[in-house]
Design a protein around this motif. Sequence first.
Motif, short mmCIF file in Angstrom:
data_model
loop_
_atom_site.label_atom_id
_atom_site.label_comp_id
_atom_site.label_asym_id
_atom_site.label_seq_id
_atom_site.Cartn_x
_atom_site.Cartn_y
_atom_site.Cartn_z
N MET A 119 -48.69 9.54 118.74
CA MET A 119 -48.49 8.36 117.90
C MET A 119 -49.53 8.32 116.78
O MET A 119 -49.23 7.99 115.62
N CYS A 120 -50.77 8.63 117.15
CA CYS A 120 -51.84 8.67 116.16
C CYS A 120 -51.54 9.73 115.10
O CYS A 120 -51.71 9.49 113.89
N ALA A 121 -51.08 10.90 115.55
CA ALA A 121 -50.73 11.97 114.62
C ALA A 121 -49.59 11.55 113.70
O ALA A 121 -49.61 11.82 112.48
N TRP A 122 -48.60 10.86 114.26
CA TRP A 122 -47.46 10.40 113.47
C TRP A 122 -47.92 9.44 112.37
O TRP A 122 -47.54 9.55 111.21
N GLY A 123 -48.76 8.47 112.75
CA GLY A 123 -49.26 7.51 111.77
C GLY A 123 -50.06 8.17 110.66
O GLY A 123 -49.87 7.88 109.46
N MET A 124 -50.95 9.10 111.05
CA MET A 124 -51.75 9.79 110.04
C MET A 124 -50.88 10.68 109.14
O MET A 124 -51.13 10.79 107.94
N TRP A 125 -49.85 11.29 109.72
CA TRP A 125 -48.99 12.17 108.92
C TRP A 125 -48.19 11.36 107.92
O TRP A 125 -47.95 11.82 106.79
N ASP A 126 -47.76 10.16 108.28
CA ASP A 126 -47.06 9.30 107.33
C ASP A 126 -47.93 9.02 106.10
O ASP A 126 -47.43 8.93 104.98
N ALA A 127 -49.25 8.89 106.34
CA ALA A 127 -50.17 8.56 105.24
C ALA A 127 -50.44 9.75 104.32
O ALA A 127 -51.02 9.56 103.26
N HIS A 128 -50.04 10.96 104.72
CA HIS A 128 -50.31 12.11 103.85
C HIS A 128 -49.47 12.04 102.58
O HIS A 128 -49.78 12.70 101.58
N ALA A 129 -48.40 11.22 102.59
CA ALA A 129 -47.53 11.08 101.42
C ALA A 129 -47.89 9.85 100.59
O ALA A 129 -47.07 9.39 99.79
N LEU A 130 -49.08 9.31 100.77
CA LEU A 130 -49.47 8.09 100.05
C LEU A 130 -49.51 8.30 98.55
O LEU A 130 -49.66 9.42 98.06
N THR A 131 -49.35 7.20 97.82
CA THR A 131 -49.46 7.22 96.36
C THR A 131 -50.55 6.25 95.93
O THR A 131 -51.08 5.49 96.75
N ALA A 132 -50.87 6.27 94.66
CA ALA A 132 -51.93 5.41 94.14
C ALA A 132 -51.54 3.94 94.19
O ALA A 132 -52.39 3.07 93.94
N GLU A 133 -50.28 3.63 94.50
CA GLU A 133 -49.82 2.24 94.55
C GLU A 133 -49.80 1.67 95.96
O GLU A 133 -49.45 0.51 96.14
N TRP A 134 -50.16 2.47 96.96
CA TRP A 134 -50.13 1.98 98.34
C TRP A 134 -51.13 0.85 98.54
O TRP A 134 -52.27 0.93 98.08
N GLY A 135 -50.69 -0.19 99.26
CA GLY A 135 -51.56 -1.32 99.57
C GLY A 135 -51.34 -1.80 100.98
O GLY A 135 -51.06 -1.00 101.88
N GLY A 150 -54.44 12.20 100.73
CA GLY A 150 -53.27 12.60 101.51
C GLY A 150 -53.55 13.82 102.36
O GLY A 150 -53.14 13.90 103.53
N ASP A 151 -54.26 14.80 101.79
CA ASP A 151 -54.65 15.99 102.56
C ASP A 151 -55.54 15.63 103.74
O ASP A 151 -55.40 16.19 104.83
N ALA A 152 -56.47 14.70 103.52
CA ALA A 152 -57.40 14.30 104.59
C ALA A 152 -56.66 13.63 105.73
O ALA A 152 -56.94 13.88 106.91
N PHE A 153 -55.70 12.77 105.41
CA PHE A 153 -54.89 12.14 106.46
C PHE A 153 -54.08 13.20 107.22
O PHE A 153 -53.92 13.11 108.45
N ALA A 154 -53.59 14.21 106.50
CA ALA A 154 -52.85 15.30 107.16
C ALA A 154 -53.74 16.08 108.12
O ALA A 154 -53.30 16.48 109.21
N ILE A 155 -55.00 16.29 107.74
CA ILE A 155 -55.95 16.99 108.62
C ILE A 155 -56.14 16.21 109.92
O ILE A 155 -56.13 16.78 111.03
N LEU A 156 -56.30 14.89 109.80
CA LEU A 156 -56.43 14.06 111.01
C LEU A 156 -55.18 14.14 111.87
O LEU A 156 -55.25 14.17 113.10
N ALA A 157 -54.02 14.16 111.23
CA ALA A 157 -52.76 14.24 111.98
C ALA A 157 -52.67 15.53 112.78
O ALA A 157 -52.29 15.53 113.96
N VAL A 158 -53.03 16.65 112.16
CA VAL A 158 -52.99 17.94 112.85
C VAL A 158 -53.97 17.97 114.01
O VAL A 158 -53.66 18.46 115.11
N ALA A 159 -55.17 17.41 113.81
CA ALA A 159 -56.17 17.37 114.88
C ALA A 159 -55.68 16.55 116.06
O ALA A 159 -55.85 16.94 117.23
#
Length: 522
Positions: free
Chosen positions: A349-365, A487-496
């Motif tokens: 679940m933690c990986a899923w949440g972090m992976w969703d954030a890898h697609a973030l944009t500058a407008e995310w709030g 986005g890359d950093a969130f993806a790293i957390l997701a993989v870990a």
Amino acid sequence: MSPAPTKADGQVDWTMLLLGFAGMVIGQFMAILDIQIVAASLPQIQAGVGASADEISWVQTAYLIPEVVMIPLSGYLSRLWGTQKVFLVSCAGFLIMSVATGLSSSIDMMIVFRALQGFVGGAMIPTVFAVAFTAFPPEKRVTASVVMGLIVTLAPTVGPTLGGHLTEWLSWRWLFFINVVPGALVLFLVGRYAHFDKGDPSLAKGFDWWGLGLMAAFLMSLQFVLEEGAKNDWFADDQILLLGVVAAVTGPAFIWRSLTYRNPIVELRAFANRNFSVGVVMTFTVGAALFGGTFLLPLFLARVRDYSPAEVGTTMVVSGLAMFATGPFAGRLVRRLDPRVLMFVGFMMCAWGMWDAHALTAEWGFWEFAGVQAMRGVGVMLAMIASQQVTMSTLPPHMVKNASGLVNLSRNVGGAFGLAFLNTSLITGTAVHYGELTSRIDLTNGRMAELLAGMTERFSSSIDPQGAAMQALSGMLRRQATTLAFGDAFAILAVACAFAAFVTLLSRPVKVQSRAAPSEIH
């Protein structure tokens, strides 16, 4: 073993047990909270004590470095003096240093007092774990684990929020003065009710000073390298290189000393237990996910969205609420299901949440991050409570105090590793993405020429309109590059987290007891 307080008829004295444990939990919350409470208020502290931009980061670093030495040392001290005495001394010292830090008039004074605050307060963190797994009857240990899980996850999550509001309402000095009232309550409850065990003075004979020195040199050097490495270009910096060598030499020497000395500071033989070893890896990953997520989100909101500390705190509240709501359900689930299943589900679940954030944009709030935080919060809570059961439940009672120190140390070091890796990833990732974006710009392209012409006209009142337009374009590209790096950093957390989910399958089954035998309670 720390026996539960009992009445004259031999039954557990629940009033003494719960009040004493409650006092210790409040102390643990304060010690963990103070790691992150200054995070949103560093600019105000910097102005208040006249610190430079490089010096102000030491307000956090000075607390963490000596704390990692006390956390494993506290197991030995509690066996030597008894849990109650160690906790009371730790809390009293923590309060004194909190007030001294709040009264500091210079950055040098603040760094010294923060270091002492972290060192003496560090003993309040692992001793609570030891009590939960020894003083409580087996059928109540899951409930105690839920309480500890809430404290360990909520404290660093709400720290920046509470700190930001305190600084806005009162002043930055109240980040430290606020500890006085709850600290006095802790001293009363622990002093009155926390009679869990007695010390063994014979352990003072043959105290392992060499082991203490090697452990301090190893942990403090390692923590410094992890905390400061990304800022100083890692081993290109002479100080980082020197301390890296010190850690590489003293680490193996400390392990050898602990395994061969008759009365070691830290008992490493707990690692022979397969579940404990797997559990430490899990706790390390939980630390990285917990502190890493708490590090990335506020940084993104401040750098890219220009949020104020209060706005950052409001956005991050979802994670804390998700953890708080999950705690009771996690306690019930861990009694009914194999904890390995919960660890696996929690990390996924933690990986899923972090992976969703890898697609973030500058407008995310707030709303875009709400789902990410909810998934991460629920996942971290499930994984932490289940991993506590897997890690500690199969250890013999005489190993629990030392083992609790090692578990808490692994979480803190995991957080430090996570922050160092993520910080480096952000720095290098931003540079790489910025280079890629700028290489794709073709100034002869019609649309690009039209955009630059419009921006030049917008800055027509400046001395160099074309230069101002190019600078603005560079800022837009850097903002986009920074967003991609996050986005890359969130993806790293997701993989870990996904990797940790599969490591959980290496542990052995653990049966959580629902009823205790009479001999285990009396």
